[in-house]
Scaffold this active site. Structure first.
Site, PDB file in Angstrom:
ATOM      1  N   GLU A   1     -28.107  29.035  -5.557  1.00  0.00           N
ATOM      2  CA  GLU A   1     -29.425  28.319  -5.689  1.00  0.00           C
ATOM      3  C   GLU A   1     -30.803  28.697  -6.725  1.00  0.00           C
ATOM      4  OE1 GLU A   1     -27.908  27.782  -3.465  1.00  0.00           O
ATOM      5  OE2 GLU A   1     -27.430  26.351  -2.313  1.00  0.00           O
TER       6      GLU A   1
ATOM      7  N   HIS B   1     -29.595  21.372   8.388  1.00  0.00           N
ATOM      8  CA  HIS B   1     -30.059  19.665   7.114  1.00  0.00           C
ATOM      9  C   HIS B   1     -30.919  19.309   7.940  1.00  0.00           C
ATOM     10  CE1 HIS B   1     -25.986  20.778   7.518  1.00  0.00           C
ATOM     11  NE2 HIS B   1     -26.046  20.189   5.887  1.00  0.00           N
TER      12      HIS B   1
END
Ligand SMILES: Cc1ncc(C[n+]2csc(CCOP(=O)(O)OP(=O)(O)O)c2C)c(N)n1
Length: 807
Positions: A529, A596
């Protein structure tokens, strides 16, 4: 090496060769003298902090020789010699940086915003448009966090690859950014900073991508006081990177080793390194060993505390300037007297540059000081507090090396002392303060975002249009068709991230687009990322429009440092001399489990001032944000609602055209009892609660803020509170997160506190990460029952008869 070998090898006449060598010798001497003088300026209090490039001069000269127009640097605070050598910086400008001169002509690197030693060149014109970057030598703006320059470097190098393979960009305006990808991105880093994860992530990614990145490590054996044995396995970065060396069987790096005091070998090494890098688009590592640091790390301390006597002696013996001098004399390139003269001239060049920079720093202060002292005298003459006010003027007049703040402090003190009096003279002083405030804002707080016509705030809303059949589609299809239109409209756009390419994204928002536009426009990356973010930053700095995907909002944390330290500050730290209009695509809010379902909006708001934060409630709004932002030149984060990809939305017919404006909340439900402010996935939960509240006779005005940064630019929310006199802030961040932020915006900035008849209320998730499963969601995040009960309770307090207690 003999004189004859030198000249034959380079194909130059002896005089030409000599002139190059002596010019290099001049630059390294000037740079060294700048470092020595810089330290004095700090120790005598004229500058606040100094971190210099002494000891690293010669390697940078060698690097500058192979750095061509169109190339980019992403480096760190030791690189002054390189900047002088490419004529990216004058000696006077270097001192202006040390003094924090806010005049951008004097201090073009950051207009006084960054401490000295943070280098940058100009990419942007006054009107916000790009300069021709292929006609100049470019340095992306430095940042202080060690290895923070690495992710951006990946993008700067990747841009060359993109420009090379994308033939649509071999024409027209794109030629202002790249000559078909023929540019190198040069990175520099200290040996100790290679311990950082960002270094390794970038090195691996560049190896995978095979891009023209030329990475130099200036190895002086220490990171401040900590020696290599605590930093690097085997105490050698080139040794441990050997596995990256390319060979006949595969891709990889070319790795070179050289010494920081060996002029000839340094020049030859950079020559070879840049040739491979530029011509073959292969990443290269140049490990420059035996580098010194004669004045120690910075002005904050002395290196005698941690270097042994032997090391100090070695540093003195192997000082690169001393060694170059010896080499020049050994090879009879010139005489000792001629070198003495260069050294003396360097000293006087530095004295002159320093004096000129100091004079230009002081001049406006002196002028303002004189003006304010005169004004204070005038106020004193009319005041009963004459003696006290006079003293303020005297103290200011006699201040040693006064700064702007001394003048402001004196003026404000006089206003306080004369607070019971009114005179024209006092008013004149107030007028001065008000005017000076505007100027200080420009100097210290402007250009957080684009201030040109290209600001996204100037992009007008364009309504979504629907066909007559009133067709519906899944949210992910809507996004996909909008990205399709974006990719066909803007050849400079590219979309990449984990799983974004072949399968078209984990939620299929890019389905089929790689097949349609090719692997270089829509593609997969490794799981990395921070460098996805850096890749986007570097690409955007070279005129491209990256849409970088972070797979889930929860994983933005890996990229947050780069986002916060680099992306969010590019414009601010260069006062708009550079920009990086990156669009970050991610998905978040409620779904399943701790990693999530994240909605850490308070964290993002705190870390990312300088980036627009869009929190669409559905994919139509999200698509509209992409369309808006691509017409503008600021970076933005767009958080798509994670649970919205399979929900039905009306199918638009004007893909790529409809624009959701930034900073404009939308009233989704009119009501009269309570104003409920929210965003993102909470909108649907709120709508469910509102239905139930309606049934009990409570009417709620629901407002979707749509963007958290900027927030309600026309202050429309207070108008709703004027009507309802009650306000509730709802989201799924932790308590005190983005709801607290919204409350401050509405109550304090918009003044809504005046219209409240009930205490303001926030409804948030619990203080922990969300638990897994539907029950985990129900008991962790605010649900429709919670919202119902909290708002009902609010109304119960107002009217217990009509709304009796539930429990
Ligand atoms: C992330 C981060 N951690 C710590 C620091 C403080 N710091 C500044 S420079 C430095 C040492 C860097 O050493 P090296 O990379 O070898 O470069 P050198 O200064 O020796 O050229 C440290 C620890 C920082 N700027 N950023």
């Amino acid at each position: 090496m003999s004189k004859a070998t030198q000249t034959t090898k380079s194909g130059l006449s002896f005089d030409e060769f000599k002139s190059i060598v002596l010019n290099d010798y001049r630059i390294i001497n000037e740079s060294r003298q700048a470092s020595l003088m810089g330290r004095k300026e700090v120790l005598t209090g004229k500058a606040k902090f100094g971190i210099f490039g002494d000891g690293k001069e010669l390697a940078q000269i060698a690097m500058s020789k192979v750095f061509k127009n169109g190339d980019f640097r992403s480096g760190y605070y030791r690189d002054q010699t390189f900047m002088f050598a490419i004529e990216g910086l004058t000696l006077q400008q270097w001192f202006a940086g040390l003094y924090a001169n806010t005049d951008q002509q004097q201090e073009p690197m950051s207009a006084g915003r960054q401490m000295g030693g943070h280098y940058a060149t100009r990419s942007i014109n006054e009107d916000g448009s790009w300069r021709n970057l292929t006609n100049q030598k470019n340095s992306s703006s430095d940042i202080s966090p060690t290895a923070g320059q690495m992710p951006r470097l990946l993008g700067l190098a990747y841009a060359s690859h993109f420009y090379k393979v994308n033939k649509d960009l071999h024409q027209g305006k794109y030629l202002n950014f790249s000559n078909k990808g023929n540019e190198i991105a040069f990175g520099t880093i200290g040996d100790a900073s290679t311990s950082e994860g960002l270094f390794w992530e970038t090195i691996n990614a560049a190896g995978v991508l095979q891009i023209p990145m030329l990475m130099s490590v200036w190895d002086d054996g220490h990171g401040i006081s900590v020696p290599k044995k605590y930093q690097t396995t085997k105490e050698s970065i080139s040794e441990i990177l050997k596995g990256f060396q390319r060979d006949a069987s595969g891709k990889g790096y070319e790795i070179f080793k050289t010494k920081g005091w060996d002029y000839v070998h340094l020049c030859e090494t950079f020559e070879k390194a840049s040739k491979v890098c530029r011509e073959e688009h292969v990443p290269v590592l140049v490990h420059v060993e035996e580098v010194t640091q004669p004045q120690g790390h910075s002005t904050s301390g002395s290196h005698e505390r941690y270097k042994s006597k032997e090391r100090l002696q070695w540093e003195s013996d192997f000082d690169c300037i001393k060694k170059m001098r010896e080499w020049i004399l050994e090879n009879a390139i010139t005489t000792a007297e001629a070198l003495d003269k260069i050294e003396e001239d360097a000293k006087s060049a530095i004295r002159n540059a320093k004096n000129a920079a100091w004079a230009s720093f002081c001049e406006p202060i002196k002028q303002n000081l004189k003006q304010v002292v005169d004004m204070i005298h005038a106020v004193a003459a009319k005041s009963s507090q004459q003696a006290f006010i006079q003293k303020v003027a005297d103290d200011l007049t006699h201040a040693i090396e006064p700064l702007k703040r001394d003048i402001h402090m004196a003026a404000k003190k006089v206003i306080r002392l004369s607070r019971h009096e009114h005179s024209e003279e006092r008013q004149a002083l107030i007028n001065w303060i008000n005017k000076a405030r505007v100027q200080s804002f420009d100097e210290y707080s402007s250009h957080l975002h684009s201030q040109s016509d290209l600001s996204p705030l100037h992009v007008k809303a364009v309504a979504v249009q629907y066909g007559e059949e009133n067709k519906q589609c899944d949210g992910r299809e809507l996004l996909r068709d909008n990205f399709d239109k974006i990719l066909s409209t803007y050849p400079e756009t590219l979309i990449f991230g984990e799983d974004s390419g072949k399968i078209g994204g984990v939620n299929q928002g890019l389905e089929g687009l790689q097949a349609k536009y090719g692997e270089h426009r829509v593609f997969d990356t490794g799981i990395r990322e921070a460098t996805i973010m850096g890749q986007a930053i570097g690409l955007a700095m070279r005129g491209l429009r990256p849409i970088a995907e972070i797979q889930y909002l929860d994983y933005l944390l890996y990229a947050l440092q780069t986002m916060s330290d680099d992306l969010a500050t590019v414009r601010y730290r260069t006062k708009s001399y550079q920009k990086a209009p990156v669009l970050i695509r991610t998905r978040g809010h409620r779904l399943e489990g701790i990693w999530h379902s994240g909605s850490p909006m308070g964290m993002i708001l705190g870390a990312c001032r300088g980036i627009h934060i869009c929190v669409p409630r559905n994919m139509t709004q999200a698509a509209g944000f992409y369309n808006t932002l691509l017409k503008a030149d600021d970076p933005a984060l767009i958080i798509e609602p994670l649970n919205g990809y399979r929900l039905k939305e009306k199918l638009p017919i004007n893909f790529g055209e409809f624009c959701t404006p930034l900073g404009i909340p939308e009233v989704l439900n009119e009501g009269k009892d309570v104003t409920l402010i929210t965003y993102g996935s909470c909108v649907r939960v709120a709508q469910e609660a509102i239905k139930a509240l309606n049934e009990t006779g409570i009417s709620v005005e629901l407002i979707d803020v749509q963007t958290l940064l900027p927030f309600d630019i026309h202050h429309s929310i207070v108008e709703s509170v004027k009507k309802t006199n009650r306000v509730v802030f709802l989201d799924e961040d932790v308590p005190g997160g983005a709801t607290a932020y919204m409350m401050q915006e509405v109550l304090e900035k918009q003044g809504a506190y005046q219209y409240l008849d009930s205490a303001p209320l926030t409804i948030t998730s619990h203080a922990h990460r969300p638990a897994y499963g539907s029950d985990g969601d129900y008991f962790s995040k605010p649900n429709a029952d919670d919202i119902f009960e909290k708002i009902y309770h609010l109304m119960h307090e107002v009217n217990p008869n009509e709304f009796p207690a539930l429990y």
